[in-house]
Structure formats: structure tokens, C-alpha cells
Design a protein around this motif. Structure first.
Motif, PDB file in Angstrom:
ATOM      1  N   LEU A  26       0.813  -1.210   0.000  1.00 41.01           N
ATOM      2  CA  LEU A  26       0.000   0.000   0.000  1.00 41.01           C
ATOM      3  C   LEU A  26       0.843   1.254   0.000  1.00 41.01           C
ATOM      4  O   LEU A  26       0.548   2.236  -0.680  1.00 41.01           O
ATOM      5  CB  LEU A  26      -0.954   0.008   1.204  1.00 41.01           C
ATOM      6  CG  LEU A  26      -2.097  -1.021   1.155  1.00 41.01           C
ATOM      7  CD1 LEU A  26      -2.845  -1.024   2.477  1.00 41.01           C
ATOM      8  CD2 LEU A  26      -3.045  -0.710   0.004  1.00 41.01           C
ATOM      9  N   PHE A  27       1.949   1.219   0.763  1.00 36.99           N
ATOM     10  CA  PHE A  27       2.770   2.418   0.883  1.00 36.99           C
ATOM     11  C   PHE A  27       3.730   2.596  -0.287  1.00 36.99           C
ATOM     12  O   PHE A  27       4.195   3.685  -0.558  1.00 36.99           O
ATOM     13  CB  PHE A  27       3.556   2.399   2.204  1.00 36.99           C
ATOM     14  CG  PHE A  27       2.729   2.842   3.379  1.00 36.99           C
ATOM     15  CD1 PHE A  27       2.460   4.181   3.589  1.00 36.99           C
ATOM     16  CD2 PHE A  27       2.189   1.918   4.248  1.00 36.99           C
ATOM     17  CE1 PHE A  27       1.689   4.598   4.654  1.00 36.99           C
ATOM     18  CE2 PHE A  27       1.414   2.316   5.327  1.00 36.99           C
ATOM     19  CZ  PHE A  27       1.159   3.654   5.537  1.00 36.99           C
ATOM     20  N   ARG A  29       3.057   1.598  -3.587  1.00 35.16           N
ATOM     21  CA  ARG A  29       2.377   1.913  -4.838  1.00 35.16           C
ATOM     22  C   ARG A  29       2.083   3.401  -4.910  1.00 35.16           C
ATOM     23  O   ARG A  29       1.714   4.018  -3.910  1.00 35.16           O
ATOM     24  CB  ARG A  29       1.065   1.122  -4.954  1.00 35.16           C
ATOM     25  CG  ARG A  29       1.268  -0.347  -5.219  1.00 35.16           C
ATOM     26  CD  ARG A  29      -0.043  -1.066  -5.366  1.00 35.16           C
ATOM     27  NE  ARG A  29      -0.765  -0.609  -6.532  1.00 35.16           N
ATOM     28  CZ  ARG A  29      -0.506  -1.032  -7.780  1.00 35.16           C
ATOM     29  NH1 ARG A  29       0.445  -1.897  -7.995  1.00 35.16           N
ATOM     30  NH2 ARG A  29      -1.220  -0.579  -8.793  1.00 35.16           N
ATOM     31  N   PRO A  30       2.268   4.024  -6.092  1.00 35.99           N
ATOM     32  CA  PRO A  30       1.946   5.446  -6.224  1.00 35.99           C
ATOM     33  C   PRO A  30       0.470   5.682  -5.961  1.00 35.99           C
ATOM     34  O   PRO A  30      -0.371   4.904  -6.386  1.00 35.99           O
ATOM     35  CB  PRO A  30       2.315   5.747  -7.680  1.00 35.99           C
ATOM     36  CG  PRO A  30       2.307   4.433  -8.378  1.00 35.99           C
ATOM     37  CD  PRO A  30       2.728   3.433  -7.337  1.00 35.99           C
ATOM     38  N   SER A  31       0.146   6.770  -5.261  1.00 34.42           N
ATOM     39  CA  SER A  31      -1.230   7.015  -4.881  1.00 34.42           C
ATOM     40  C   SER A  31      -1.828   8.210  -5.613  1.00 34.42           C
ATOM     41  O   SER A  31      -2.757   8.058  -6.407  1.00 34.42           O
ATOM     42  CB  SER A  31      -1.329   7.230  -3.362  1.00 34.42           C
ATOM     43  OG  SER A  31      -0.402   8.242  -2.965  1.00 34.42           O
ATOM     44  N   GLY A  32      -1.306   9.416  -5.402  1.00 35.75           N
ATOM     45  CA  GLY A  32      -1.872  10.596  -6.031  1.00 35.75           C
ATOM     46  C   GLY A  32      -1.490  10.716  -7.493  1.00 35.75           C
ATOM     47  O   GLY A  32      -0.619  10.005  -7.990  1.00 35.75           O
ATOM     48  N   VAL A  36       1.720   9.068  -9.596  1.00 32.87           N
ATOM     49  CA  VAL A  36       1.497   8.154 -10.718  1.00 32.87           C
ATOM     50  C   VAL A  36       2.200   8.678 -11.970  1.00 32.87           C
ATOM     51  O   VAL A  36       2.826   7.909 -12.716  1.00 32.87           O
ATOM     52  CB  VAL A  36      -0.011   7.969 -10.967  1.00 32.87           C
ATOM     53  CG1 VAL A  36      -0.262   7.233 -12.278  1.00 32.87           C
ATOM     54  CG2 VAL A  36      -0.627   7.197  -9.809  1.00 32.87           C
ATOM     55  N   ARG A 112      -9.009   8.949 -11.963  1.00 32.64           N
ATOM     56  CA  ARG A 112      -9.126   8.078 -10.795  1.00 32.64           C
ATOM     57  C   ARG A 112      -9.939   6.845 -11.191  1.00 32.64           C
ATOM     58  O   ARG A 112     -11.008   6.959 -11.775  1.00 32.64           O
ATOM     59  CB  ARG A 112      -9.813   8.795  -9.640  1.00 32.64           C
ATOM     60  CG  ARG A 112      -9.724   8.036  -8.310  1.00 32.64           C
ATOM     61  CD  ARG A 112     -10.690   8.642  -7.298  1.00 32.64           C
ATOM     62  NE  ARG A 112     -10.360  10.008  -6.982  1.00 32.64           N
ATOM     63  CZ  ARG A 112      -9.478  10.377  -6.040  1.00 32.64           C
ATOM     64  NH1 ARG A 112      -8.871   9.458  -5.305  1.00 32.64           N
ATOM     65  NH2 ARG A 112      -9.229  11.649  -5.813  1.00 32.64           N
ATOM     66  N   GLY A 116      -7.141   3.164  -8.176  1.00 43.06           N
ATOM     67  CA  GLY A 116      -6.276   4.310  -7.950  1.00 43.06           C
ATOM     68  C   GLY A 116      -6.111   5.144  -9.208  1.00 43.06           C
ATOM     69  O   GLY A 116      -6.717   4.879 -10.248  1.00 43.06           O
ATOM     70  N   TRP A 117      -5.268   6.159  -9.117  1.00 45.40           N
ATOM     71  CA  TRP A 117      -5.025   7.040 -10.258  1.00 45.40           C
ATOM     72  C   TRP A 117      -4.270   6.290 -11.350  1.00 45.40           C
ATOM     73  O   TRP A 117      -3.376   5.500 -11.072  1.00 45.40           O
ATOM     74  CB  TRP A 117      -4.224   8.260  -9.819  1.00 45.40           C
ATOM     75  CG  TRP A 117      -5.043   9.256  -9.049  1.00 45.40           C
ATOM     76  CD1 TRP A 117      -5.204   9.308  -7.703  1.00 45.40           C
ATOM     77  CD2 TRP A 117      -5.820  10.301  -9.610  1.00 45.40           C
ATOM     78  NE1 TRP A 117      -6.052  10.334  -7.370  1.00 45.40           N
ATOM     79  CE2 TRP A 117      -6.443  10.974  -8.529  1.00 45.40           C
ATOM     80  CE3 TRP A 117      -6.070  10.756 -10.902  1.00 45.40           C
ATOM     81  CZ2 TRP A 117      -7.279  12.064  -8.713  1.00 45.40           C
ATOM     82  CZ3 TRP A 117      -6.900  11.846 -11.090  1.00 45.40           C
ATOM     83  CH2 TRP A 117      -7.507  12.496  -9.997  1.00 45.40           C
ATOM     84  N   ARG A 118      -4.653   6.565 -12.598  1.00 46.18           N
ATOM     85  CA  ARG A 118      -3.995   5.946 -13.736  1.00 46.18           C
ATOM     86  C   ARG A 118      -3.850   6.964 -14.874  1.00 46.18           C
ATOM     87  O   ARG A 118      -4.596   7.940 -14.954  1.00 46.18           O
ATOM     88  CB  ARG A 118      -4.800   4.735 -14.251  1.00 46.18           C
ATOM     89  CG  ARG A 118      -4.807   3.555 -13.290  1.00 46.18           C
ATOM     90  CD  ARG A 118      -3.446   2.933 -13.142  1.00 46.18           C
ATOM     91  NE  ARG A 118      -3.433   1.768 -12.271  1.00 46.18           N
ATOM     92  CZ  ARG A 118      -3.172   1.810 -10.972  1.00 46.18           C
ATOM     93  NH1 ARG A 118      -2.932   2.990 -10.390  1.00 46.18           N
ATOM     94  NH2 ARG A 118      -3.155   0.710 -10.271  1.00 46.18           N
TER      95      ARG A 118
END
Length: 301
Positions: A26-27, A29-32, A36, A112, A116-118
Motif C-alpha cells: 500500500l505504501f 504503490r503510487p497514490s496521487g 502516478v 481516478r 487508484g489514479w492511472r
């Protein structure tokens, strides 16, 4: 009771490891959208096609990954300059990348998704024509000439096909969201005539098989009617195969100066069985030349 205690300790250890792994995943992987965009461009720069594709909103065809793996050069010095969040579910990243000796500013649309964001528009496309044949290779993948194919951003060699018979190459610099068109000026390679000679030799050998009539489309003329009323059998002996020359101008081939001996058997005009032998030093085959996919095709006229 001791075995149960040991098992409980083992299960507890597995659960702890699982929690740690999930937390790490979880930590890491890119989030925002900014993370990304950074991760997508970093994967492109590192030549990691699978990682870059995993950050696209729509999974690309496998051929996209294959082309990228054989790209001539990858982007370098990626730098995300700004992120504009149009809404809670859409954003735009502006970045600088270097490719082909030039720094270019590109725009990435991000959305989103449930995971998650792509990146929504991270692919480019390449459409390539050729002066010879109906196919080319983009990043090593055989592609029909003129078809626009999706690619991950990179520099690609666009090469004439079949590559062992034709020469010709152009470079296509593919950027996110951009369409590139190139034309490969193809020419016969040094091995083309030798390969064509192999094909003509095999064709000539088939023409020279024993038969009960003179074979058609073989460039063979035998004046047997001057000696026989009826032809019943023909036997051939090739003393020299016709020598091939290819023409790019009119996409044709000519094979000349073959030496062929033919012995015919049949009934003479007097009603007797007879046998006669004929020889030519000018056996010639002509036809059309084309390139289809990864094959050279010789069609005898």
C-alpha cells in the motif's frame, strides 16, 4: 497441548508477515496523480514496459510491450513540472522528457479508477509505409504497412520486412498522445537474389520432373511435333539452372541462360515408337516479384 501451541505461533507469524506485506504494498504503490505521473515516466525511462503499462487506465495489447522491449531508445530526464486537478477524478500532468536529443514538454491526462489514479493517454501511435512490400517491423514486431499501431513513448526503429531480404530503416519518436507517420525507403538486400535463386532452382526442378506432356508455365518449348505424331513421355536433365536477376523498378524477376535437355518418347507419323532428344542453352523463366509479410514471393508468368 504443545503441538497446538506451536501451530498457533506459526499461524500468528504468517498473519504478521501478511500484514507487513500488505502494508508495504500500500505504501510503495503510487497514490496521487503526481506520484502516478512520476512513476509512469520513470518506468518509461528505465525501459520497464510492464510497470509502465500497469499504470495505464486501459491495459494495452501485448504487442505494445513487445515493441517497447525492442525500442531503439527510451526517454530520459523525466521531470513533472505541474499537476492540475480538474476535479476529484481527473487531473493533468505537464512534464519535460528528453528523447532523440531533444527535450519536449508533454501532457498526461490522469483519471481516478477503482484501483487508484492511472494515466489515460500515455500511449502514442506509429503508422509506417514502405516503398517495397506490404509489411514493416516496428520495434521488431511485424506490422502491416500503413496501420497505425499503439506504442509506449520511446524511439523505435521502423524497418523494411522481410529484414533478411530488404534493407531500409527510419526512426519514429513516439510521444504520449501523439501520432507519428514515417515511410521506409526499402531496397533489395545483398542476399535477395541468392534467396530468389534458391526458389527458382526449386521451381525449375519441379518443372523438370518426368511427365507425359510438356509442363506449362515453365518456359519450356519442345518441337516434338516435327518428329512425333503423339507424345507419350518426356524426361528432362538440367545441366544449368536459369540465373536470376531481380528488378526493383517493375517488381519482376528474370532467370536466363538455363541449359535443359529433354528426351521425348511417342509414336511417329509412320506408327512406330520413337525417341528424340532436344537441347536448349537459353532456358528462361520470368515472373513477378513481391514481398508479403516476412516472405518473398516469385510468381512465374
Amino acid at each position: 497441548m504443545r503441538p497446538r501451541a506451536v501451530m498457533g505461533i506459526a499461524v500468528g507469524t504468517v498473519l504478521a508477515v501478511t500484514v507487513i506485506l500488505i502494508t508495504a504494498w500500500l505504501f510503495t504503490r503510487p497514490s496521487g496523480p503526481d506520484a502516478v505521473a512520476d512513476a509512469f515516466l520513470a518506468a518509461l525511462a528505465a525501459g520497464e514496459g510492464d510497470d509502465a503499462a500497469a499504470l495505464l487506465a486501459d491495459p494495452p495489447p501485448e504487442a505494445v510491450i513487445e515493441r517497447f522491449a525492442d525500442a531503439a531508445a527510451y526517454i530520459s530526464d523525466p521531470d513533472v513540472r505541474s499537476i492540475d486537478a480538474a476535479s476529484e477524478d481527473a487531473a493533468t500532468a505537464v512534464a519535460d522528457i528528453a528523447l532523440g536529443g531533444t527535450t519536449t514538454r508533454v501532457t498526461l491526462a490522469l483519471v481516478r479508477t477503482p484501483v487508484g489514479w492511472r494515466v489515460q493517454d500515455g500511449l502514442g501511435s506509429v503508422a509506417a509505409g514502405t516503398t517495397l512490400g506490404d509489411s514493416i517491423r516496428i520495434g521488431g514486431v511485424l506490422t502491416r504497412a500503413g496501420d497505425a499501431v499503439p506504442v509506449l513513448p520511446a524511439a523505435y526503429d521502423v524497418e523494411a520486412a522481410p529484414g533478411d531480404l530488404l534493407v531500409g530503416r527510419e526512426e519514429a519518436l513516439a510521444l504520449p498522445g501523439a501520432d507519428v507517420e514515417v515511410t521506409v525507403r526499402a531496397a533489395l538486400g545483398p542476399d535477395a537474389e541468392a534467396r530468389a535463386q534458391e526458389g527458382v532452382d526449386a521451381y525449375a526442378d519441379d518443372c523438370a520432373r518426368p511427365a507425359d506432356a510438356v509442363p506449362e508455365r515453365c518456359g519450356i518449348r519442345i518441337p516434338w511435333a516435327a518428329d512425333l505424331a503423339t507424345l507419350t513421355a518426356v524426361d528432362f536433365r538440367i545441366e544449368a539452372h536459369p540465373l536470376v536477376e531481380l528488378s526493383e523498378e517493375d517488381l519482376s524477376f528474370t532467370a536466363t541462360d538455363g541449359v535443359l535437355v529433354a528426351t521425348v518418347t511417342g509414336v511417329t507419323r509412320a506408327g512406330d515408337e520413337g525417341s528424340f532428344t532436344y537441347r536448349t542453352d537459353t532456358w528462361t523463366l520470368r515472373g513477378d516479384l513481391s514481398f508479403r509479410g516476412d516472405r518473398m514471393v516469385l510468381a512465374v508468368r
